[in-house]
Scaffold this active site. Structure first.
Site, short mmCIF file in Angstrom:
data_model
loop_
_atom_site.label_atom_id
_atom_site.label_comp_id
_atom_site.label_asym_id
_atom_site.label_seq_id
_atom_site.Cartn_x
_atom_site.Cartn_y
_atom_site.Cartn_z
N SER A 1 1.34 3.59 -3.44
CA SER A 1 0.81 4.60 -4.36
C SER A 1 -0.63 4.99 -4.03
CB SER A 1 0.87 4.08 -5.80
OG SER A 1 2.19 3.93 -6.24
N GLU B 1 12.80 -3.52 -3.90
CA GLU B 1 11.81 -3.68 -4.96
C GLU B 1 12.42 -3.36 -6.32
OE1 GLU B 1 7.40 -2.05 -6.34
OE2 GLU B 1 8.51 -1.00 -4.78
N SER C 1 9.10 5.94 -10.97
CA SER C 1 9.29 6.03 -12.42
C SER C 1 10.77 6.20 -12.76
CB SER C 1 8.49 7.20 -12.99
OG SER C 1 9.07 8.43 -12.58
N ASN C 2 11.13 5.83 -14.00
CA ASN C 2 12.53 5.94 -14.42
C ASN C 2 13.02 7.38 -14.39
OD1 ASN C 2 12.49 3.20 -14.76
ND2 ASN C 2 12.97 3.21 -16.95
N GLY D 1 0.82 -1.20 0.00
CA GLY D 1 0.00 0.00 0.00
C GLY D 1 0.85 1.25 0.00
#
Length: 398
Positions: A129, A244, A383-384, A127
């Site tokens: 985002s 992760e 994100s990248n 939990g």
């Protein structure tokens, strides 16, 4: 990568091969190779199979049921497993929550939750985002207000992978609005069966129900479910994300995809010759393979650092960026190699026991599914674009 294995490592490699020959459920291996959709029961069966031989938690201390594999042993297993069709190990309890509990949890939490992760009693989801708080995770708004010996949780999480199967969710919640946004976040463990928790499905591009929205309406959570200190959750969240991101890179997955791509390029033809002999396509294949070999070395280095007692650092951001780009490029090349065979895509055909017809060659089945599903991997886990910012600041000092 052609490693010069020691005799001990070669013996381990032989042991892993024997496991896949004799103990791994062939039905599951075949299902993965055919890119069929795995059910919850399938994933639980694989979890139990690995646990039965003590191979489920390679990075955990033996004291808590882990096998303490070396980085090379982990590399060997991942490579063989992906090539042979081993299902993905669901990472949320084993590879994400467990490192946090081992580093920051109380002894009571370790003794209670870790055995239940190993034996499959508890299925965990993540939990993190929220709507409006994805890459900018520190802006999360789900609140946890302390009332006596409980927290009252209200808010919403989104993109919760496999949350429809989960018994528990580890959550970042806001426990203070004072100071910087990162300073008021806590790490809380929540039973998904608690009154006030609601899970709603989100259907993805390829037609599967993999992610969800999770709503919390006055959910009562025991204060003992707080991990570490109140308002220190951002530290634990960053620690978890490094683990992760290392997993998202998917080195073993990319290695198997590379082998699959080579076979496709030999089967598909252009102007009467195998596509593998086309100079432009062959050059693109060679470039991605070179990048994959370099990433394997980086992955081993990061695993070695983690084994030495340190969490993966900004290097995990490097691995996440490069690994996701490699996986996506492999998907693109496979679809381009298949040409019109990549067009037909019936999601029902990927379900076990489906009678849906398949219009392309066997090796084309599921390629579009992988392509669509993996568009997300350069976004989730940070994100990248965010990862490049971390690399710029932490490694380049800019």
């Amino acid at each position: 990568m052609d490693l010069n294995y020691t005799q001990e490592e070669l013996a381990f490699k032989a042991e892993v091969e024997k496991f896949f020959d004799e103990k791994a459920p062939q039905r599951l291996l075949d299902k993965v190779k055919a890119r069929k959709t795995l059910t919850k029961a399938d994933m639980e069966e694989w979890h139990a199979t690995l646990n039965s031989v003590g191979w489920l938690a390679p990075g955990w201390p033996k004291e808590y049921g882990g096998c303490e594999w070396t980085p090379v042993q982990k590399h060997i297993f991942d490579e063989i497993s992906n090539l042979r069709g081993g299902p993905r190990i669901i990472p949320f309890g084993l590879g994400m929550l467990a490192p946090v509990l081992l580093a920051f949890g109380s002894e009571e939490q370790k003794r209670h939750y870790l055995p239940r992760i190993l034996d499959g009693t508890d299925w965990w989801c993540q939990g993190y985002s929220e709507p409006g708080a994805g890459s900018d995770l520190a802006s999360l708004k789900t609140t946890a207000v302390k009332e006596g010996d409980h927290y009252i949780v209200n808010g919403q999480k989104t993109w919760t992978t496999l949350g429809q199967h989960a018994d528990w969710i580890f959550c970042l919640v806001r426990t203070s609005k004072e100071g910087k946004p990162q300073e008021g976040i806590s790490f809380l463990l929540i039973d998904m069966n608690t009154p006030g928790v609601e899970v709603r499905p989100i259907i993805l591009l390829e037609g599967e129900h993999e992610v969800n929205e999770v709503f919390f309406d006055n959910v009562k959570v025991p204060a003992e479910n707080l991990v570490g200190e109140e308002n220190k959750g951002w530290t634990y969240a960053k620690y978890l994300l490094t683990h992760e991101r290392t997993g998202i890179a998917g080195v073993g997955n990319s290695n198997a995809a590379m082998e699959s791509l080579k076979k496709i390029a030999q089967q598909q033809t252009r102007k009467g010759k195998p596509l593998a002999e086309d100079p432009i396509f062959a050059a693109r294949m060679a470039q991605v393979e070179i990048e994959l070999e370099a990433m394997k070395t980086t992955n081993l280095r990061i695993l070695a650092k983690a084994q030495a007692g340190g969490a993966p650092g900004a290097e995990s951001s490097m691995l996440k960026v490069k690994g996701t780009l490699i996986r996506q490029e492999l998907n693109v090349l496979a679809r381009q190699a298949l040409g019109p065979h990549a067009i037909p895509f019936v999601s029902e055909a990927l379900e076990e026991g489906s009678n849906e017809s398949w219009m392309g060659p066997d090796y084309a089945q599921g390629i579009s599914k992988s392509y669509f599903n993996n568009r997300k991997i350069s976004i989730f886990g940070g994100s990248n674009e965010i990862q490049r910012g971390i690399i710029t600041k932490a490694i380049l000092g800019l």
